[in-house]
Scaffold this motif. Structure first.
Motif, PDB file in Angstrom:
ATOM      1  N   ILE A  20       0.848  -1.131  -0.043  1.00  0.00           N
ATOM      2  CA  ILE A  20      -0.068   0.074   0.005  1.00  0.00           C
ATOM      3  C   ILE A  20       0.811   1.306  -0.071  1.00  0.00           C
ATOM      4  N   LEU A  21       1.608   1.309   0.891  1.00  0.00           N
ATOM      5  CA  LEU A  21       2.845   2.368   0.823  1.00  0.00           C
ATOM      6  C   LEU A  21       3.475   2.544  -0.531  1.00  0.00           C
ATOM      7  N   GLY A  22       3.854   1.509  -1.327  1.00  0.00           N
ATOM      8  CA  GLY A  22       4.333   1.480  -2.529  1.00  0.00           C
ATOM      9  C   GLY A  22       3.390   2.380  -3.598  1.00  0.00           C
ATOM     10  N   TYR A  23       2.286   2.288  -3.325  1.00  0.00           N
ATOM     11  CA  TYR A  23       1.286   2.982  -4.182  1.00  0.00           C
ATOM     12  C   TYR A  23       1.387   4.483  -3.898  1.00  0.00           C
ATOM     13  N   PHE A  24       1.403   4.895  -2.711  1.00  0.00           N
ATOM     14  CA  PHE A  24       1.657   6.338  -2.350  1.00  0.00           C
ATOM     15  C   PHE A  24       3.160   6.602  -2.951  1.00  0.00           C
ATOM     16  N   GLU A  25       4.024   5.918  -2.868  1.00  0.00           N
ATOM     17  CA  GLU A  25       5.366   6.411  -3.536  1.00  0.00           C
ATOM     18  C   GLU A  25       5.133   6.741  -5.157  1.00  0.00           C
ATOM     19  N   GLN A  26       4.399   5.815  -5.710  1.00  0.00           N
ATOM     20  CA  GLN A  26       4.128   6.013  -7.127  1.00  0.00           C
ATOM     21  C   GLN A  26       3.337   7.309  -7.052  1.00  0.00           C
ATOM     22  N   LEU A  27       2.238   7.510  -6.374  1.00  0.00           N
ATOM     23  CA  LEU A  27       1.539   8.926  -6.575  1.00  0.00           C
ATOM     24  C   LEU A  27       2.673  10.211  -6.220  1.00  0.00           C
ATOM     25  N   ARG A  28       3.500   9.874  -5.483  1.00  0.00           N
ATOM     26  CA  ARG A  28       4.338  11.091  -5.058  1.00  0.00           C
ATOM     27  C   ARG A  28       5.392  11.253  -6.332  1.00  0.00           C
ATOM     28  N   ALA A  29       5.596  10.354  -6.981  1.00  0.00           N
ATOM     29  CA  ALA A  29       6.493  10.493  -8.117  1.00  0.00           C
ATOM     30  C   ALA A  29       5.828  11.105  -9.384  1.00  0.00           C
ATOM     31  N   VAL A  30       4.471  11.274  -9.417  1.00  0.00           N
ATOM     32  CA  VAL A  30       3.624  11.914 -10.184  1.00  0.00           C
ATOM     33  C   VAL A  30       3.930  13.676 -10.309  1.00  0.00           C
ATOM     34  N   ASP A  31       4.242  14.037 -11.542  1.00  0.00           N
ATOM     35  CA  ASP A  31       4.431  15.542 -11.601  1.00  0.00           C
ATOM     36  C   ASP A  31       3.166  16.241 -11.590  1.00  0.00           C
ATOM     37  N   THR A  32       2.878  16.995 -10.629  1.00  0.00           N
ATOM     38  CA  THR A  32       1.496  17.679 -10.463  1.00  0.00           C
ATOM     39  C   THR A  32       1.622  19.086 -10.359  1.00  0.00           C
ATOM     40  N   ASP A  33       2.635  19.618 -10.922  1.00  0.00           N
ATOM     41  CA  ASP A  33       2.998  21.132 -11.152  1.00  0.00           C
ATOM     42  C   ASP A  33       1.998  21.623 -12.191  1.00  0.00           C
ATOM     43  N   GLY A  34       1.175  22.418 -11.767  1.00  0.00           N
ATOM     44  CA  GLY A  34       0.242  23.123 -12.710  1.00  0.00           C
ATOM     45  C   GLY A  34      -0.998  22.553 -12.631  1.00  0.00           C
ATOM     46  N   VAL A  35      -1.202  21.436 -11.716  1.00  0.00           N
ATOM     47  CA  VAL A  35      -2.507  20.745 -11.738  1.00  0.00           C
ATOM     48  C   VAL A  35      -3.281  21.505 -10.462  1.00  0.00           C
ATOM     49  N   GLU A  36      -4.500  22.115 -10.870  1.00  0.00           N
ATOM     50  CA  GLU A  36      -5.283  22.698  -9.921  1.00  0.00           C
ATOM     51  C   GLU A  36      -6.131  21.705  -8.765  1.00  0.00           C
ATOM     52  N   GLU A  37      -5.799  22.074  -7.581  1.00  0.00           N
ATOM     53  CA  GLU A  37      -6.518  20.826  -6.608  1.00  0.00           C
ATOM     54  C   GLU A  37      -8.011  21.035  -6.827  1.00  0.00           C
ATOM     55  N   MET A  38      -8.526  19.842  -6.497  1.00  0.00           N
ATOM     56  CA  MET A  38     -10.022  19.858  -6.268  1.00  0.00           C
ATOM     57  C   MET A  38     -10.541  18.695  -5.350  1.00  0.00           C
ATOM     58  N   GLN A  39     -11.397  19.013  -4.591  1.00  0.00           N
ATOM     59  CA  GLN A  39     -12.151  18.062  -3.477  1.00  0.00           C
ATOM     60  C   GLN A  39     -12.938  16.751  -4.222  1.00  0.00           C
ATOM     61  N   ARG A  40     -13.310  16.852  -5.295  1.00  0.00           N
ATOM     62  CA  ARG A  40     -14.175  15.803  -6.084  1.00  0.00           C
ATOM     63  C   ARG A  40     -13.917  15.964  -7.368  1.00  0.00           C
ATOM     64  N   PRO A  41     -14.095  14.694  -8.209  1.00  0.00           N
ATOM     65  CA  PRO A  41     -13.816  14.819  -9.611  1.00  0.00           C
ATOM     66  C   PRO A  41     -14.940  15.233 -10.427  1.00  0.00           C
ATOM     67  N   VAL A  42     -15.866  15.378  -9.669  1.00  0.00           N
ATOM     68  CA  VAL A  42     -17.351  15.727 -10.188  1.00  0.00           C
ATOM     69  C   VAL A  42     -17.820  17.058  -9.299  1.00  0.00           C
ATOM     70  N   ASP A  43     -18.435  18.089 -10.090  1.00  0.00           N
ATOM     71  CA  ASP A  43     -18.844  19.164  -9.182  1.00  0.00           C
ATOM     72  C   ASP A  43     -20.242  18.924  -8.967  1.00  0.00           C
ATOM     73  N   LEU A  44     -20.560  18.780  -7.449  1.00  0.00           N
ATOM     74  CA  LEU A  44     -21.511  18.418  -6.865  1.00  0.00           C
ATOM     75  C   LEU A  44     -22.305  19.404  -5.985  1.00  0.00           C
ATOM     76  N   VAL A  45     -23.563  19.836  -6.257  1.00  0.00           N
ATOM     77  CA  VAL A  45     -24.238  20.833  -5.354  1.00  0.00           C
ATOM     78  C   VAL A  45     -25.266  20.262  -4.666  1.00  0.00           C
ATOM     79  N   ASN A  46     -25.500  20.446  -3.329  1.00  0.00           N
ATOM     80  CA  ASN A  46     -26.442  20.107  -2.404  1.00  0.00           C
ATOM     81  C   ASN A  46     -27.720  20.324  -3.063  1.00  0.00           C
ATOM     82  N   VAL A  47     -28.534  19.169  -3.370  1.00  0.00           N
ATOM     83  CA  VAL A  47     -29.866  19.712  -3.678  1.00  0.00           C
ATOM     84  C   VAL A  47     -30.814  19.213  -2.418  1.00  0.00           C
TER      85      VAL A  47
END
Length: 96
Positions: free
Chosen positions: A33-60
């Motif tokens: 499991i920690l190996g997967y986090f190391e893989q994610l850490r190696a991904v270049d995320t410069d210029g990628v905007e942070e988001m909370q969810r991949p889909v815009d949700l609004v409380n209905v």
């Protein structure tokens, strides 16, 4: 990598009693499991905007309006037991 001392600490926190075979399997799983986090850490995320969810949700939400009211006769008919005009339920809290 998870070492034996860290695994002992995690097992203590989780209140797990592990056999030697379970300890090795758990250590291998956690290291995987920690190996997967190391893989994610190696991904270049410069210029990628942070988001909370991949889909815009609004409380209905619906309007908070009262619904149908039940009269005392209906409530009494639905209740398992009535006492003094109130619904009687089993005790859920112990008394000392």
């Amino acid at each position: 990598m998870i070492d034996a001392a860290q695994l002992d600490h995690l097992a203590l926190l989780a209140r797990l009693e592990l056999t030697p075979e379970e300890r090795e399997a758990m250590r291998a799983d956690l290291n995987s499991i920690l190996g997967y986090f190391e893989q994610l850490r190696a991904v270049d995320t410069d210029g990628v905007e942070e988001m909370q969810r991949p889909v815009d949700l609004v409380n209905v939400l619906r309007e908070d309006v009262p619904g149908e009211r039940f009269g005392p006769e209906v409530v009494a008919a639905l209740a398992p037991e009535m006492e003094g005009g109130f619904v009687r339920v089993p005790r859920t809290v112990e008394q000392d």
